[in-house]
Every structure is written in structure tokens, then in C-alpha cells.
Design a protein around this motif. Sequence first.
Motif, PDB file in Angstrom:
ATOM      1  N   SER A 236     -15.154   8.321  -9.822  1.00  0.00           N
ATOM      2  CA  SER A 236     -14.204   7.237 -10.090  1.00  0.00           C
ATOM      3  C   SER A 236     -14.004   6.344  -8.875  1.00  0.00           C
ATOM      4  N   ALA A 237     -14.713   6.636  -7.769  1.00  0.00           N
ATOM      5  CA  ALA A 237     -14.520   5.843  -6.554  1.00  0.00           C
ATOM      6  C   ALA A 237     -14.839   4.370  -6.781  1.00  0.00           C
ATOM      7  N   THR A 238     -15.563   4.076  -7.866  1.00  0.00           N
ATOM      8  CA  THR A 238     -15.864   2.675  -8.160  1.00  0.00           C
ATOM      9  C   THR A 238     -14.654   1.958  -8.758  1.00  0.00           C
ATOM     10  N   GLN A 239     -13.657   2.751  -9.184  1.00  0.00           N
ATOM     11  CA  GLN A 239     -12.463   2.115  -9.744  1.00  0.00           C
ATOM     12  C   GLN A 239     -11.368   2.050  -8.672  1.00  0.00           C
ATOM     13  N   VAL A 240     -10.862   0.846  -8.470  1.00  0.00           N
ATOM     14  CA  VAL A 240      -9.926   0.620  -7.378  1.00  0.00           C
ATOM     15  C   VAL A 240      -8.690   1.512  -7.483  1.00  0.00           C
ATOM     16  N   GLU A 241      -8.137   1.617  -8.687  1.00  0.00           N
ATOM     17  CA  GLU A 241      -6.883   2.357  -8.852  1.00  0.00           C
ATOM     18  C   GLU A 241      -7.076   3.819  -8.427  1.00  0.00           C
ATOM     19  N   LYS A 242      -8.191   4.413  -8.863  1.00  0.00           N
ATOM     20  CA  LYS A 242      -8.443   5.821  -8.541  1.00  0.00           C
ATOM     21  C   LYS A 242      -8.661   5.988  -7.031  1.00  0.00           C
ATOM     22  N   LEU A 243      -9.347   4.986  -6.451  1.00  0.00           N
ATOM     23  CA  LEU A 243      -9.603   5.027  -5.011  1.00  0.00           C
ATOM     24  C   LEU A 243      -8.277   4.981  -4.249  1.00  0.00           C
ATOM     25  N   LEU A 244      -7.387   4.116  -4.693  1.00  0.00           N
ATOM     26  CA  LEU A 244      -6.079   4.003  -4.038  1.00  0.00           C
ATOM     27  C   LEU A 244      -5.280   5.293  -4.187  1.00  0.00           C
ATOM     28  N   LEU A 245      -5.292   5.850  -5.401  1.00  0.00           N
ATOM     29  CA  LEU A 245      -4.538   7.088  -5.633  1.00  0.00           C
ATOM     30  C   LEU A 245      -5.068   8.219  -4.764  1.00  0.00           C
ATOM     31  N   SER A 246      -6.400   8.322  -4.677  1.00  0.00           N
ATOM     32  CA  SER A 246      -6.936   9.406  -3.843  1.00  0.00           C
ATOM     33  C   SER A 246      -6.638   9.119  -2.376  1.00  0.00           C
TER      34      SER A 246
ATOM     35  N   ALA B 158      -5.327  -7.457   5.473  1.00  0.00           N
ATOM     36  CA  ALA B 158      -5.745  -8.612   4.660  1.00  0.00           C
ATOM     37  C   ALA B 158      -7.043  -8.295   3.919  1.00  0.00           C
ATOM     38  N   ILE B 159      -7.975  -7.656   4.613  1.00  0.00           N
ATOM     39  CA  ILE B 159      -9.271  -7.366   3.996  1.00  0.00           C
ATOM     40  C   ILE B 159      -9.129  -6.272   2.932  1.00  0.00           C
ATOM     41  N   LEU B 160      -8.382  -5.221   3.253  1.00  0.00           N
ATOM     42  CA  LEU B 160      -8.204  -4.144   2.270  1.00  0.00           C
ATOM     43  C   LEU B 160      -7.499  -4.662   1.018  1.00  0.00           C
ATOM     44  N   GLN B 161      -6.517  -5.538   1.203  1.00  0.00           N
ATOM     45  CA  GLN B 161      -5.826  -6.106   0.045  1.00  0.00           C
ATOM     46  C   GLN B 161      -6.779  -6.937  -0.798  1.00  0.00           C
ATOM     47  N   SER B 162      -7.674  -7.650  -0.113  1.00  0.00           N
ATOM     48  CA  SER B 162      -8.556  -8.517  -0.870  1.00  0.00           C
ATOM     49  C   SER B 162      -9.659  -7.737  -1.590  1.00  0.00           C
ATOM     50  N   VAL B 163     -10.231  -6.693  -0.963  1.00  0.00           N
ATOM     51  CA  VAL B 163     -11.305  -5.974  -1.666  1.00  0.00           C
ATOM     52  C   VAL B 163     -10.773  -5.042  -2.754  1.00  0.00           C
ATOM     53  N   THR B 164      -9.474  -4.719  -2.687  1.00  0.00           N
ATOM     54  CA  THR B 164      -8.935  -3.861  -3.747  1.00  0.00           C
ATOM     55  C   THR B 164      -8.107  -4.672  -4.743  1.00  0.00           C
ATOM     56  N   ARG B 165      -7.919  -5.927  -4.473  1.00  0.00           N
ATOM     57  CA  ARG B 165      -7.071  -6.810  -5.293  1.00  0.00           C
ATOM     58  C   ARG B 165      -5.691  -6.195  -5.447  1.00  0.00           C
ATOM     59  N   ASN B 166      -5.266  -5.499  -4.436  1.00  0.00           N
ATOM     60  CA  ASN B 166      -3.962  -4.845  -4.506  1.00  0.00           C
ATOM     61  C   ASN B 166      -3.115  -5.287  -3.319  1.00  0.00           C
ATOM     62  N   PRO B 167      -1.983  -5.968  -3.598  1.00  0.00           N
ATOM     63  CA  PRO B 167      -1.179  -6.495  -2.489  1.00  0.00           C
ATOM     64  C   PRO B 167      -0.498  -5.403  -1.666  1.00  0.00           C
ATOM     65  N   LEU B 168      -0.567  -4.151  -2.114  1.00  0.00           N
ATOM     66  CA  LEU B 168       0.072  -3.074  -1.353  1.00  0.00           C
ATOM     67  C   LEU B 168      -0.916  -2.295  -0.488  1.00  0.00           C
TER      68      LEU B 168
END
Lengths: 355, 242
Positions: free
Chosen positions: A165-175, A103-113
Motif C-alpha cells: 500500500s506504500a503507493t497510496q499516500v494515506e497508507k504511507l502517512l498512517l504508517s 513544503a516538498i513533503l506536503q506537495s508530494v503527498t498532497r497533504n497539508p499536514l
Amino acid sequence: MEVMNASQTQNSRASYASKAFDFRFSAYLLAALFLLVFSVIFATGSGSIELSSQQVFDALFVCSQGAVGCDISAVNYQILWEIRLPRIIMAMITGAGLSASGAILQSVTRNPLADPYLFGISSGASLGAVIVMAAISSAIISITAGALIGGALSVVLMLALAGKSATQVEKLLLSGVAVSFMLSAFTSLTLYYSSPETAASLLYWMMGSFSNSQWSELGLPIITLFLGVATFFLYRRWLVVMQAGDESAITLGIPVHRLRLGMLIVCSAITAVLVAHVGGIGFVGLMIPHISRFIVGAQVHRVLLMSLVIGASFMVWVDVVARSLLEHQVLPVGVVTSAMGSLFFFIILKRRTRS
Amino acid sequence: MSVQSGKFVGLIGPNGAGKSSLLRLIYGKNKLTSGELSIQQTPVENYSRKSLAQKIAVVLQEPDTQFELSVHDVIRMGLTPNKSLLSFDSKDDHAAIVRAAIQVDMEDKLSQPFNSLSGGEKQRTIIARAILQTPEILLMDEPTNHLDVRHQIEVLELAKKMGITVVVSIHDLNLAASYCDSLILLSKGKIVAQGSVEEVLTEEQIESVFNVRAKVDRHPFNQKIRISFDMASNIKHSEVME
């Protein structure tokens, strides 16, 4: 004067609506708590030796040590206290911890996955634990240390890989995904080079199980979960704002990147400790927050509370299914959650396609 | 440049002129690499993120939320800069949320999902959040984009009603002329002109910065500056497009 009256009416109408929503949330939470209590009582009674709810109640609240003066045999009393209860409590903590982390990871990344698996935390913790079990010892304290080091390694690798790019959620998720695959590959390599006996026991461990839960091992998971959830609740105000997007959160005074990193570390610690104790259990951190959000809306503290309670119940039921689906055999918990998870997402997909 | 307290200031200029970048420097998203920027005589780098958020509210083009936040949830975020982490919402806070919603005429939609709102309603909700922040300065980054003319006027009226310093980046020059006390014209990251609407929106300056010929006169309704663009000067471009 008329204007004032109109706005007062609107004021009271709006606050009435807000109160009604609070009441609804409380009602749902209470229902979920009842379900949890029922689940625990049911799970305590079910298994290869069936116990009636009266026997469970007596053993829990009436009998003294050794089942004196109760309608339950001393052996069953011991099974209940020494085998089933620690197992159920471990299942509850695992379900609650993984769901809350999701729940927390989804909320801080705004990513439901987002969940501990997607970020590679679980893979890191698994690798650390597997290496320790294969090469050093299978004492829980060293496995936990290995899992914590593995979990920390995955976070460091993920941040290093994402770089600036760690400040960008998408890049953080991809890495995170990249790290997850890389560490899983190392885990497979460790399995490949282990003796067949070790590899078999490691494989079984990796699929998740509550079979070895003991009272003495519950302390660390309980403390970690408690501290983690307390941190989540402390930052609940900021966590809600994160859902409006990074840019808006910055304008509202939130140190977005520090908060995200901090939450990632807390979720890693919870996941690593749980993985060390029960092995790899997927999909829970992904699925339960979805269900909770569907029931109580998107407010973080509500989703968090609901995820904790529903996650705990869910895992208790998963364990019941794992214990009772095949006769004289306990299925790995991870297999059951993955099967249920895929079914769950298939249902979501169908619903979305229809709408 | 300097912005006088209590004024409604427009940032105008072509795409890529640096309007949003300038606003980001003011609200602390981007850091200064050279030059100085002070808010009420204090350099912006001396403000903590929180104290800056207590002083400045920002209205951006809000993205859709992934999770279904209600209008109430979004407005409530405005309490964040003035609340400590440990605090709970008081009855006064709840009343303030409703008051802010009433000010932007969104009180009937408090429990609706933010994502289901129209563009104008979303902007009004964000303005209510800004009102709840009780700031001294309001920054708005192209708040009227994608809105029809009625909603454009509505959004700027609401900002004006707040009675605080407003700095708004805006593309519609006529709208800027109608609402702003003064204008700052930017081009390629530099200030080309600043001052009153009459001083900045001259035919020469519009042509040199926007590369479009324009006629500037007074609007018969309100005597404000009116800009009419010479469409004939674009014929060449249209022909090329065909």
C-alpha cells in the motif's frame, strides 16, 4: 480578421495578468529577503550584551581581526563572530531546511499536514542521535551518523509497514505516524535507562537548541541543504504536477511512486542532519509552507523559495525569543516553535471556521 | 478490438463493465497481465511513461487540489511530457498556454483558483491541458459525468475539434450515438460488440447488456440513432423500492 484581433487582445491581456503575478511574487520574495537581512542584523545585536546596529555593521564589514580601529571591544567582537554568527547561521539553515522539507513533503503527498515529524523522520533521527549520545560519544560526527541511520531506519520501517500500500499516500502517512510513535517510544526507553545526568542533557538536546553551534559544524548542514534544495528545484516541474493527484500525474508521464520515494529520502537526509546538529524542532516544517503558500500561491518552486527565506527568518526570531524571553536563561527552541505552532494552527482553525 | 486513427470512439457498458480499466491499460496506469495492446504498431509496454504521455493525453474526473492551484498552473502541466527537467518555460510556452485557454474559452479565468471552478469549467481546463500536451490520442474517462446537458455537449465538441483519435468512456447512450464514429460495448470485462453506432446500439444488445428495454429509432433533428427507454419495464423495480 476581427476574430484574430480579439484573440490577440485576449492573448496580451492574459500574458499581462501572468506578468503582474510574476512581479507580485518577485516583490514578496524581495520583501522576505529584506526581512531576513534585518532579522540577521537584529539577532546579531541582541542578547545578554546588546550591540548597536552600527557596532554590528562595523564588526561584520569594517573592522579587521581583533576589532582594530572600530567602536567595539575585542570581547564583543569575539562574541559576535565566534558565538552569535554561527548560531544565527545554524538557525537560518535549520529554519530553511525544515521548511523546505515540509513544503516538498506536503506537495508530494498532497497533504497539508505532512512534515518531517508526521512521517517519523524526525523521531528516527532523534532516536539514532540519542542512542549514540547515550551509549557511544557526543562528537557531532557520530551523532550525525546516528541521526542519518535513524532517519533511514524510519523510512525503511514506514515503507515495510505500508507494504504494497506504500503507493497510496494515506497508507504511507498512517504508517509514518505509526513509525513515529514507535521510535519515540524507543527514545523514551533509552532516556529511562540512561543515568540522570545523561538523561537531563539528552532531554535538553531533544527540545532543540542552537547554543552549541560552531563554524566548524556548519559545513555538513549547508552542503546537505544546498544539495537537497538543488534536487527540489531540478524536479520542480514534476512536483507541481504531483499536486493534480497521482492518476493525473501518471497520465502526464511522471513516475509518481519513484518521485515520492526519492523526495522522502532527500527530506529525510536534510532532517536527519539538522536534527543531529540542533535537536528536535517541531512545527516549522508544517507552519512555514502554509504561510508561504498563503502569500505566493501553490506553485512548488514559489512555495519552496518563499519557505526557505521565511523559514530562515522565522528560526532566527525564534532563537532571539528563546535567548531573551527569560533573563539569564535560554529556552529550548523546540518549546518556542511548538508554542507558536499551536497558536498558529488555532488561528487557522478560527479563520476556516469563520469562512 | 482496434481503434482507427483519427476516429471518435465511444466505450459504453454498464457500471463495472471495465471501461475505465481498459482506458487505464491504454494510458499505462495498469499493466497487462495477458493479451496484447499496441499503439501505432508498438506494444504499449515498450513505451516509457514519458513517451506514452507525449502520445496520449487523458481527461479524468479531476479531483480538487489540496493547494490552491490556478487555472494557469493546471493548464501549464500539459507542457510536462514535452519538456526536459532542466528546462524553463519559454515565451512560446506562455503563448501556447494562453492559446489553449482561448480554445476552451477559459482565458479570462487563468488566474482563478481551479477549485473554485464549476464542473464544466474544470473539464474545459483539463481539455486545455490536454491540448497543450499536443497528443495524437485523447482518452476521456466519463468526462460528462455531473455536467448539465449544455456542458456535456461543450466538452465533447471540444474533444472533437482537436481532430485526433479520441476514445471516450460514456454512460449516456444518446450522447455516444450523436458524437461517436464507432462504439465498443463492454460487459463484465469482455467486448460484447463493436462497430458503427447502428451496429452496436441495437434494441437486443441494449436489453441484454443493460437489462433495460429500449426502442431505437432515428432522431428527427439530425437523423442520428436515438434510444428511448421503456420506463414501464422498470415499474416492477420501482414497486419494490416503495
